[in-house]
Scaffold this motif. Structure first.
Motif, PDB file in Angstrom:
ATOM      1  N   GLY A 147       0.800  -1.212   0.000  1.00 54.83           N
ATOM      2  CA  GLY A 147       0.000   0.000   0.000  1.00 54.83           C
ATOM      3  C   GLY A 147       0.837   1.268   0.000  1.00 54.83           C
ATOM      4  N   VAL A 148       1.927   1.274   0.772  1.00 62.01           N
ATOM      5  CA  VAL A 148       2.804   2.444   0.822  1.00 62.01           C
ATOM      6  C   VAL A 148       3.457   2.679  -0.539  1.00 62.01           C
ATOM      7  CG1 VAL A 148       4.978   3.305   1.773  1.00 62.01           C
ATOM      8  CG2 VAL A 148       3.229   2.408   3.302  1.00 62.01           C
ATOM      9  N   ARG A 149       3.903   1.611  -1.179  1.00 63.17           N
ATOM     10  CA  ARG A 149       4.534   1.768  -2.506  1.00 63.17           C
ATOM     11  C   ARG A 149       3.533   2.289  -3.525  1.00 63.17           C
ATOM     12  NH1 ARG A 149       9.396  -1.806  -3.919  1.00 63.17           N
ATOM     13  NH2 ARG A 149      10.304  -2.362  -1.921  1.00 63.17           N
ATOM     14  N   VAL A 150       2.304   1.767  -3.474  1.00 55.71           N
ATOM     15  CA  VAL A 150       1.266   2.244  -4.390  1.00 55.71           C
ATOM     16  C   VAL A 150       0.999   3.729  -4.150  1.00 55.71           C
ATOM     17  CG1 VAL A 150      -1.176   2.052  -5.012  1.00 55.71           C
ATOM     18  CG2 VAL A 150       0.180  -0.022  -4.676  1.00 55.71           C
ATOM     19  N   ALA A 151       0.903   4.108  -2.877  1.00 56.55           N
ATOM     20  CA  ALA A 151       0.626   5.506  -2.538  1.00 56.55           C
ATOM     21  C   ALA A 151       1.706   6.432  -3.083  1.00 56.55           C
ATOM     22  CB  ALA A 151       0.515   5.658  -1.021  1.00 56.55           C
ATOM     23  N   ASN A 152       2.952   6.075  -2.856  1.00 59.65           N
ATOM     24  CA  ASN A 152       4.058   6.931  -3.294  1.00 59.65           C
ATOM     25  C   ASN A 152       4.138   7.016  -4.815  1.00 59.65           C
ATOM     26  OD1 ASN A 152       4.698   7.314  -0.606  1.00 59.65           O
ATOM     27  ND2 ASN A 152       6.353   5.813  -0.585  1.00 59.65           N
ATOM     28  N   ALA A 153       3.904   5.888  -5.491  1.00 63.19           N
ATOM     29  CA  ALA A 153       3.948   5.894  -6.962  1.00 63.19           C
ATOM     30  C   ALA A 153       2.786   6.718  -7.523  1.00 63.19           C
ATOM     31  CB  ALA A 153       3.887   4.460  -7.489  1.00 63.19           C
ATOM     32  N   ALA A 154       1.619   6.589  -6.911  1.00 62.25           N
ATOM     33  CA  ALA A 154       0.453   7.323  -7.394  1.00 62.25           C
ATOM     34  C   ALA A 154       0.646   8.833  -7.241  1.00 62.25           C
ATOM     35  CB  ALA A 154      -0.796   6.866  -6.644  1.00 62.25           C
ATOM     36  N   LYS A 155       1.293   9.242  -6.150  1.00 62.51           N
ATOM     37  CA  LYS A 155       1.579  10.671  -5.981  1.00 62.51           C
ATOM     38  C   LYS A 155       2.463  11.180  -7.115  1.00 62.51           C
ATOM     39  CE  LYS A 155       0.777  13.333  -3.626  1.00 62.51           C
ATOM     40  NZ  LYS A 155      -0.334  14.332  -3.712  1.00 62.51           N
ATOM     41  N   LEU A 156       3.457  10.382  -7.498  1.00 59.04           N
ATOM     42  CA  LEU A 156       4.361  10.782  -8.581  1.00 59.04           C
ATOM     43  C   LEU A 156       3.633  10.836  -9.925  1.00 59.04           C
ATOM     44  CD1 LEU A 156       7.553   8.770  -7.584  1.00 59.04           C
ATOM     45  CD2 LEU A 156       7.164  11.224  -7.322  1.00 59.04           C
ATOM     46  N   LEU A 157       2.517  10.120 -10.034  1.00 54.41           N
ATOM     47  CA  LEU A 157       1.717  10.142 -11.257  1.00 54.41           C
ATOM     48  C   LEU A 157       0.678  11.257 -11.229  1.00 54.41           C
ATOM     49  CD1 LEU A 157       1.200   6.298 -11.731  1.00 54.41           C
ATOM     50  CD2 LEU A 157       2.554   7.813 -13.196  1.00 54.41           C
ATOM     51  N   GLY A 158       0.715  12.081 -10.188  1.00 51.45           N
ATOM     52  CA  GLY A 158      -0.182  13.227 -10.132  1.00 51.45           C
ATOM     53  C   GLY A 158      -1.532  12.954  -9.516  1.00 51.45           C
ATOM     54  N   MET A 159      -1.677  11.854  -8.786  1.00 55.17           N
ATOM     55  CA  MET A 159      -2.956  11.533  -8.171  1.00 55.17           C
ATOM     56  C   MET A 159      -3.050  12.155  -6.776  1.00 55.17           C
ATOM     57  SD  MET A 159      -3.495   7.552  -9.349  1.00 55.17           S
ATOM     58  CE  MET A 159      -5.293   7.649  -9.273  1.00 55.17           C
ATOM     59  N   ASP A 160      -4.282  12.347  -6.331  1.00 60.99           N
ATOM     60  CA  ASP A 160      -4.566  12.828  -4.983  1.00 60.99           C
ATOM     61  C   ASP A 160      -4.850  11.591  -4.133  1.00 60.99           C
ATOM     62  OD1 ASP A 160      -5.092  14.509  -2.879  1.00 60.99           O
ATOM     63  OD2 ASP A 160      -7.112  15.056  -3.544  1.00 60.99           O
TER      64      ASP A 160
END
Length: 389
Positions: A147-160
């Protein structure tokens, strides 16, 4: 010499880590340790010699955890070893669900022989238009290694990004981007997020957590991703949500007759951790856990016993598996003292109603001491740890 048995193929990069005091066996009843991936062990009978089971992966629903605990068999898993592989699959799942890539590819295959396919493409591609994930609200239920890896990657993709985990560990908190909104009520995830992905273990408390009531709280057009465990979603409720238009897409990594082939269900054949890197990482971690336990008695990443680490075994060491009840420690120390043996170091930890005690002694351990400890009510097993044999 310790013996291990592989119930499934285990990556050689992991097995190559075994030291010279370990050897493979074809006889499961002769094994001190078992390495397993997906083989179902729930109905297996275990020999008195078996000391541990190491699951090269995270899920352990194929292993009888409670029965193993009561027999003094430590069960390990390898959390985080396949986290990157699953994270990448989650990102792929978001893109597949947001953009109708699969529908477009299937259209091209169906029209492959049409000499006018180039012209038809420009007319037909509108049917497969989708939405971008940048700017969308992603809700992550479970902020463990994946979950932490998904969160960090999603932030880099511009997601909230919004994350929910009432048991967020210190390590996870340190690794989590400070830009992730940490919510304390899962209903906030349901109400706010355009895409919801689940990353929690399969427990009685999480079984069917995505149900009619949860879906009713979600936004119209929500995308739900389940690459964690099949039982986390009530899939009949999910299909109802799809049929009503509440759910835009459902992506699961667990094929079954309920969702396979259903409109707006993207069903992946359990590929989340199926990468060479993940299999190698899981194998290495499982082997290292098994060796440390058999050589030193140390328990790390067990799902049925607490974490205990007393370092390398250099003195006579005894491990006691027992119920987590009052007066157990006093009985151990009294029994050892009655034999005139001095205790150098002792650690006791518990996990629910199960406990584990390790003691380094100043004198060699004989059969008399073992029998004395085994006779104490509530003791499941007494093991003499002999180091690197």
């Amino acid at each position: 010499m310790y013996k291990y048995k592989c119930l499934n193929p285990i990556a050689k990069v992991g097995l190559n880590n075994f030291s010279d005091n370990f050897t493979a066996t074809d006889n499961v009843d002769d094994a001190d340790g078992i390495l397993v991936r997906s083989a179902v062990m729930n109905d297996m009978e275990f020999s008195d010699k078996l000391l541990c089971i190491a699951r090269a992966g995270a899920g352990v629903n194929n292993i009888p955890l409670d029965r193993c605990a009561r027999q003094g068999i430590v069960v390990f898993n390898t959390p985080g070893a396949n986290a990157n592989g699953v994270k990448e699959m989650v990102i792929a799942a978001m893109l597949l669900a947001s953009r109708d890539i699969i529908g477009g590819v299937e259209w091209v295959k169906a029209n492959a022989r049409d000499p006018e396919i180039s012209k038809l493409t420009e007319k037909s591609k509108k049917k497969f238009a989708g939405t971008e994930i940048a700017g969308k609200k992603l809700g992550i239920i479970g902020l463990g290694a994946i979950g932490v890896r998904v969160a960090n990657a999603a932030k880099l993709l511009g997601m909230d990004v919004y994350g929910f985990d009432p048991y967020l560990s210190v390590d996870a908190a340190w690794n989590l981007s400070s830009d992730v909104h940490h919510v304390t009520n899962v209903d906030d995830i349901y109400a706010k997020c355009d895409i919801i992905t689940i990353h929690v273990p399969a427990l009685d408390s999480t079984k069917g957590m995505i149900n009619d009531a949860a879906i009713a709280k979600m936004k119209k057009g929500v995308i739900i991703l389940n690459l964690a465990r099949d039982i986390l979603c009530d899939e009949n409720a999910v299909l109802s949500g799809i049929n009503s238009g509440k759910i835009r897409k459902y992506v699961t990594d667990f094929p079954n007759s309920t969702t396979a082939g259903h409109d707006n269900c993207i069903v992946i054949p359990h590929l989340g951790a199926s990468t060479q890197e993940s299999e190698d990482n899981c194998a290495v971690k499982a082997v290292m856990e098994m060796m440390d336990y058999l050589n030193n008695g140390n328990i790390n990443n067990s799902v049925n016993y607490p974490k205990v680490d007393m370092g390398v075994c250099t003195k006579p060491r005894v491990a006691i598996f027992h119920e987590n009840v009052a007066n157990m420690i006093s009985q151990f120390t009294q029994g050892i003292g009655e034999l005139g043996i001095n205790i150098n170091t002792m650690v006791n930890k518990s996990k629910g109603d199960i406990a584990y005690t390790m003691l380094d002694l100043e004198s060699e351990v004989d059969e008399g001491l073992v029998k004395k400890l085994e006779s104490i009510e509530g003791v499941f097993r007494v093991r003499v740890v002999r180091g690197n044999l």
